[in-house]
Design a protein around this motif. Sequence first.
Motif, PDB file in Angstrom:
ATOM      1  N   GLN A  98       0.818  -1.219   0.000  1.00  0.00           N
ATOM      2  CA  GLN A  98       0.000   0.000   0.000  1.00  0.00           C
ATOM      3  C   GLN A  98       0.847   1.262   0.000  1.00  0.00           C
ATOM      4  OE1 GLN A  98      -2.332  -0.734   3.477  1.00  0.00           O
ATOM      5  NE2 GLN A  98      -3.857  -1.922   2.364  1.00  0.00           N
ATOM      6  N   ARG A  99       1.893   1.286   0.766  1.00  0.00           N
ATOM      7  CA  ARG A  99       2.742   2.477   0.849  1.00  0.00           C
ATOM      8  C   ARG A  99       3.419   2.753  -0.491  1.00  0.00           C
ATOM      9  NH1 ARG A  99       7.585   3.106   5.206  1.00  0.00           N
ATOM     10  NH2 ARG A  99       8.488   4.961   4.334  1.00  0.00           N
ATOM     11  N   ILE A 138       2.347   1.836  -3.473  1.00  0.00           N
ATOM     12  CA  ILE A 138       1.325   2.271  -4.424  1.00  0.00           C
ATOM     13  C   ILE A 138       1.003   3.740  -4.206  1.00  0.00           C
ATOM     14  CG2 ILE A 138      -1.105   1.986  -5.059  1.00  0.00           C
ATOM     15  CD1 ILE A 138      -0.738  -1.033  -4.474  1.00  0.00           C
ATOM     16  N   GLU A 139       0.867   4.131  -2.951  1.00  0.00           N
ATOM     17  CA  GLU A 139       0.537   5.520  -2.629  1.00  0.00           C
ATOM     18  C   GLU A 139       1.637   6.475  -3.090  1.00  0.00           C
ATOM     19  OE1 GLU A 139      -0.016   8.093   1.421  1.00  0.00           O
ATOM     20  OE2 GLU A 139      -0.907   6.087   1.364  1.00  0.00           O
ATOM     21  N   THR A 140       2.892   6.139  -2.798  1.00  0.00           N
ATOM     22  CA  THR A 140       3.983   7.030  -3.203  1.00  0.00           C
ATOM     23  C   THR A 140       4.139   7.051  -4.722  1.00  0.00           C
ATOM     24  OG1 THR A 140       5.618   5.274  -2.876  1.00  0.00           O
ATOM     25  CG2 THR A 140       5.256   6.811  -1.050  1.00  0.00           C
ATOM     26  N   LYS A 177       1.643   6.811  -6.894  1.00  0.00           N
ATOM     27  CA  LYS A 177       0.582   7.703  -7.384  1.00  0.00           C
ATOM     28  C   LYS A 177       0.974   9.154  -7.173  1.00  0.00           C
ATOM     29  CE  LYS A 177      -3.278   4.520  -6.775  1.00  0.00           C
ATOM     30  NZ  LYS A 177      -4.518   4.236  -6.043  1.00  0.00           N
ATOM     31  N   GLU A 178       1.574   9.437  -6.020  1.00  0.00           N
ATOM     32  CA  GLU A 178       1.997  10.816  -5.757  1.00  0.00           C
ATOM     33  C   GLU A 178       3.087  11.241  -6.737  1.00  0.00           C
ATOM     34  OE1 GLU A 178       3.131  10.799  -1.655  1.00  0.00           O
ATOM     35  OE2 GLU A 178       1.060  10.768  -0.946  1.00  0.00           O
ATOM     36  N   THR A 208       1.899  17.401  -1.683  1.00  0.00           N
ATOM     37  CA  THR A 208       1.664  15.988  -1.418  1.00  0.00           C
ATOM     38  C   THR A 208       2.245  15.668  -0.062  1.00  0.00           C
ATOM     39  OG1 THR A 208       3.747  15.373  -2.474  1.00  0.00           O
ATOM     40  CG2 THR A 208       1.774  15.308  -3.854  1.00  0.00           C
ATOM     41  N   ARG A 254       4.890   9.993   2.875  1.00  0.00           N
ATOM     42  CA  ARG A 254       5.103   9.301   4.144  1.00  0.00           C
ATOM     43  C   ARG A 254       6.286   8.383   3.982  1.00  0.00           C
ATOM     44  NH1 ARG A 254      -0.985   7.709   4.113  1.00  0.00           N
ATOM     45  NH2 ARG A 254      -1.864   9.752   4.466  1.00  0.00           N
TER      46      ARG A 254
END
Length: 143
Positions: free
Chosen positions: A114-115, A117-119, A121-122, A139, A142
């Motif tokens: 998940q982390r 994927i999130e980064t 996308k950012e 943005t 994290r």
Amino acid sequence: MSMGPNGSEPTVGQLVANASKDLSSLVRSELELAKTELKKTAVAAGTGAGMFGAAAFLALLAIILLSIAAAYGITALGLHPAIAFVIVAVLYLLIGAVLVLIGARMLKQAKGPQRAIETSKESVEVLKAIGKGDEEPETSVRR
């Protein structure tokens, strides 16, 4: 090494050509070395995998023989052989059911990256904004 037109120092073009030739020769040699090392590693890994396969097969045979011995041991206690073999089979079914329940619980807890994927996308959003000529969007990275 090649010499210049008057027999003195080599020209810049000749130096670049020589460097390019030496570099490509070096890269070819490094690739050949890597192929040789990988071949040796692959042979060793294949042999090791074969050994593990043989060990697993022998362990399976041992489990079968131990299961038969357990059933005959129960028979020695005075039960009919058919009942003894059913007891051993039911024991294996119970162990299998417990393993299925534990495995299902562990699979439900498993989550994707998940982390990452999130980064990702950012990062895509930032690159799109830069491509459009906008300033970087806010943005929350994290890390």
